[in-house]
Design an enzyme around this catalytic site. Sequence first.
Site, PDB file in Angstrom:
ATOM      1  N   GLU A 156       0.802  -1.236   0.000  1.00  0.00           N
ATOM      2  CA  GLU A 156       0.000   0.000   0.000  1.00  0.00           C
ATOM      3  C   GLU A 156       0.829   1.278   0.000  1.00  0.00           C
ATOM      4  O   GLU A 156       0.592   2.179   0.793  1.00  0.00           O
ATOM      5  CB  GLU A 156      -0.955  -0.015   1.202  1.00  0.00           C
ATOM      6  CG  GLU A 156      -1.859  -1.227   1.195  1.00  0.00           C
ATOM      7  CD  GLU A 156      -2.770  -1.318   2.413  1.00  0.00           C
ATOM      8  OE1 GLU A 156      -2.677  -0.460   3.302  1.00  0.00           O
ATOM      9  OE2 GLU A 156      -3.578  -2.268   2.467  1.00  0.00           O
ATOM     10  N   ASN A 206       2.015  -5.175  -3.171  1.00  0.00           N
ATOM     11  CA  ASN A 206       0.605  -5.464  -2.885  1.00  0.00           C
ATOM     12  C   ASN A 206      -0.141  -4.164  -2.586  1.00  0.00           C
ATOM     13  O   ASN A 206       0.367  -3.321  -1.835  1.00  0.00           O
ATOM     14  CB  ASN A 206       0.555  -6.385  -1.645  1.00  0.00           C
ATOM     15  CG  ASN A 206      -0.817  -6.983  -1.397  1.00  0.00           C
ATOM     16  OD1 ASN A 206      -1.405  -7.587  -2.290  1.00  0.00           O
ATOM     17  ND2 ASN A 206      -1.319  -6.833  -0.173  1.00  0.00           N
ATOM     18  N   HIS A 255     -10.580  -5.604  -2.431  1.00  0.00           N
ATOM     19  CA  HIS A 255     -11.662  -5.443  -1.453  1.00  0.00           C
ATOM     20  C   HIS A 255     -12.771  -4.672  -2.163  1.00  0.00           C
ATOM     21  O   HIS A 255     -12.712  -3.446  -2.266  1.00  0.00           O
ATOM     22  CB  HIS A 255     -11.178  -4.662  -0.226  1.00  0.00           C
ATOM     23  CG  HIS A 255     -10.132  -5.378   0.569  1.00  0.00           C
ATOM     24  ND1 HIS A 255     -10.406  -6.503   1.298  1.00  0.00           N
ATOM     25  CD2 HIS A 255      -8.814  -5.122   0.746  1.00  0.00           C
ATOM     26  CE1 HIS A 255      -9.299  -6.914   1.907  1.00  0.00           C
ATOM     27  NE2 HIS A 255      -8.321  -6.103   1.579  1.00  0.00           N
ATOM     28  N   GLU A 305      -6.558 -10.415  -1.459  1.00  0.00           N
ATOM     29  CA  GLU A 305      -7.363 -10.173  -0.245  1.00  0.00           C
ATOM     30  C   GLU A 305      -8.836 -10.047  -0.617  1.00  0.00           C
ATOM     31  O   GLU A 305      -9.555  -9.189  -0.095  1.00  0.00           O
ATOM     32  CB  GLU A 305      -6.881  -8.906   0.474  1.00  0.00           C
ATOM     33  CG  GLU A 305      -5.408  -8.937   0.845  1.00  0.00           C
ATOM     34  CD  GLU A 305      -4.948  -7.723   1.635  1.00  0.00           C
ATOM     35  OE1 GLU A 305      -5.798  -6.946   2.121  1.00  0.00           O
ATOM     36  OE2 GLU A 305      -3.722  -7.542   1.766  1.00  0.00           O
ATOM     37  N   ASP A 333     -12.611  -9.823  -1.006  1.00  0.00           N
ATOM     38  CA  ASP A 333     -13.920  -9.893  -0.361  1.00  0.00           C
ATOM     39  C   ASP A 333     -14.832  -8.936  -1.124  1.00  0.00           C
ATOM     40  O   ASP A 333     -14.361  -7.963  -1.729  1.00  0.00           O
ATOM     41  CB  ASP A 333     -13.878  -9.609   1.150  1.00  0.00           C
ATOM     42  CG  ASP A 333     -13.092  -8.377   1.541  1.00  0.00           C
ATOM     43  OD1 ASP A 333     -12.920  -7.465   0.702  1.00  0.00           O
ATOM     44  OD2 ASP A 333     -12.637  -8.314   2.698  1.00  0.00           O
TER      45      ASP A 333
HETATM   46  O1  9MR Z   1      -7.859  -7.888   8.274  1.00  0.00           O
HETATM   47  C1  9MR Z   1      -6.914  -7.116   8.955  1.00  0.00           C
HETATM   48  C2  9MR Z   1      -7.512  -6.592  10.237  1.00  0.00           C
HETATM   49  O2  9MR Z   1      -7.724  -7.674  11.142  1.00  0.00           O
HETATM   50  C3  9MR Z   1      -6.615  -5.565  10.874  1.00  0.00           C
HETATM   51  O3  9MR Z   1      -7.261  -4.971  11.993  1.00  0.00           O
HETATM   52  C4  9MR Z   1      -6.255  -4.514   9.858  1.00  0.00           C
HETATM   53  C5  9MR Z   1      -5.320  -3.503  10.474  1.00  0.00           C
HETATM   54  O4  9MR Z   1      -4.765  -2.651   9.535  1.00  0.00           O
HETATM   55  O5  9MR Z   1      -5.641  -5.098   8.738  1.00  0.00           O
HETATM   56  C6  9MR Z   1      -6.510  -5.960   8.078  1.00  0.00           C
HETATM   57  O6  9MR Z   1      -5.892  -6.475   6.924  1.00  0.00           O
HETATM   58  C7  9MR Z   1      -5.546  -5.502   5.937  1.00  0.00           C
HETATM   59  C8  9MR Z   1      -4.336  -6.027   5.209  1.00  0.00           C
HETATM   60  O7  9MR Z   1      -3.307  -6.289   6.096  1.00  0.00           O
HETATM   61  C9  9MR Z   1      -3.867  -5.048   4.151  1.00  0.00           C
HETATM   62  N1  9MR Z   1      -4.930  -4.689   3.240  1.00  0.00           N
HETATM   63  C10 9MR Z   1      -6.163  -4.262   3.870  1.00  0.00           C
HETATM   64  C11 9MR Z   1      -6.637  -5.298   4.886  1.00  0.00           C
HETATM   65  C12 9MR Z   1      -7.979  -4.885   5.453  1.00  0.00           C
HETATM   66  O8  9MR Z   1      -7.858  -3.718   6.200  1.00  0.00           O
END
Ligand code: 9MR
Length: 452
Positions: free
Chosen positions: A170, A212, A249, A278, A280
């Site tokens: 990111e 990513n 997402h 990722e 969803d």
């Molecule tokens: O799913 C993850 C969630 O449990 C955490 O609280 C969050 C914190 O930043 O991160 C989520 O996963 C993220 C991933 O690491 C990177 N892309 C976005 C995902 C959803 O926020």
Amino acid sequence: MIERCQEDTRPRFGPRARTAVGLAAAALLAATSAAFLPGTASAGTTLGASAAEKGRYFGTAVAASRLSDSTYSTILNREFNMVTPENEMKIDATEPQQGRFSYGAADQIVNHARSRGMSVRGHTLAWHSQQPPWMESMSGSALRSAMLNHVTQVATHFRGQVVAWDVVNEAFADGSSGARRDSNLQRTGNDWIEAAFRAARAADPGAKLCYNDYNTDNWTHAKTQGVYNMVRDFKSRGVPIDCVGFQSHFNNDSPYVSNYRTTLSSFAALGVDVQVTELDIQGAPANTYRSVVEDCLAVARCNGVTVWGIRDSDSWRASQTPLLFNSSGQKKAAYDAVLAALNNGTAPTDPPTTTPPTTPPSGSCTATLQDGTRWGDRFNSSVTVSGASNWTVVVAVTPPQKVSSTWSGSPSWDTSGNVMTMRSNGSGNVFGFTTMANGNWNRPVVQSCTAS
Ligand code: 9MR
């Protein structure tokens, strides 16, 4: 491309790796399930088995704290053959205090996965978010050193255990700039991303190294183009990047778009693997899930799809019910659509082998450019070569035009990204390319044609 360790038995992404998967991974996977092996005659009955039949994987994010939930682990063990730790490999988890590394929860997931023949995607080595407090407050050369040390230490710890790393996560800004995101890491210098990739390669030469990001699904978005230009630049300069992850997402504010396949194939044309990392989708519409899987299967270098959680109740966006299993662990309509798409899909074909010419041709050739289809934002061109079967054609586009995809040739780029050198790749004497106009509709210009 850096050569992989020959003794490394990790399954590899991608069509060129399928022989290795069939041999090395067979030894790894046979103990758990013959259904993982590519080439099984019957249609698979689980996501992982069906994907494997198509030379791909199907993965999920996993939370260590849920592994003791038997409904969760039963579905995990039955359906998936790739695992991404949801939070356990992030910087705040693995280096909570500077120089003190903590791998317990990540190791738990890795051991769970690998002992059952699943592969692991590491997520993530360098990120502006989920930094521990000590790193959040750092800057400049001290932060750069700390980041590189983190990359080295963590990639070394998991060396040989993960098939791929999200090395950098990111790093691009949302909106219309197409620029890097401001962060403490970005402020250490624009080269922080390539420095992270080089450190990761040195620490684990056998892992695929990926960039990513999210909101990079729509081909026309500036953020997508920004990442694309970085990857193209990295490839042209030999920065060790192997793959690009599309988080995907999808929701009402950031919906799936029909040019998603163009995005995947355009990145793949740069010479990197691509993965859906990722996934969803708000409300889990079956048709959209099907489209995403079909798009991946349509791109030979799309190695697999990972959903971001198993049941709706496991999702970071639980209220959007975006996953393939409901909160009781029952399969939803989207599950059936995904399984059907996997079973109807095609395996990538290995690149055609070319026979070297018996008499080396030499001298010049002629290359003629023809206009192709034109859309609102881009246009196609094709180039017909005569006088040689082994040719090199140089074509220039006018800035801010950018070539977004090519076919029937092997492209390389000068550092400006505006001059493309296309070499014959055995697929004939006509090649083509798509140019993003970016407001300029000048015809590309053939600069030279050389027979070799
Ligand atoms: O799913 C993850 C969630 O449990 C955490 O609280 C969050 C914190 O930043 O991160 C989520 O996963 C993220 C991933 O690491 C990177 N892309 C976005 C995902 C959803 O926020």
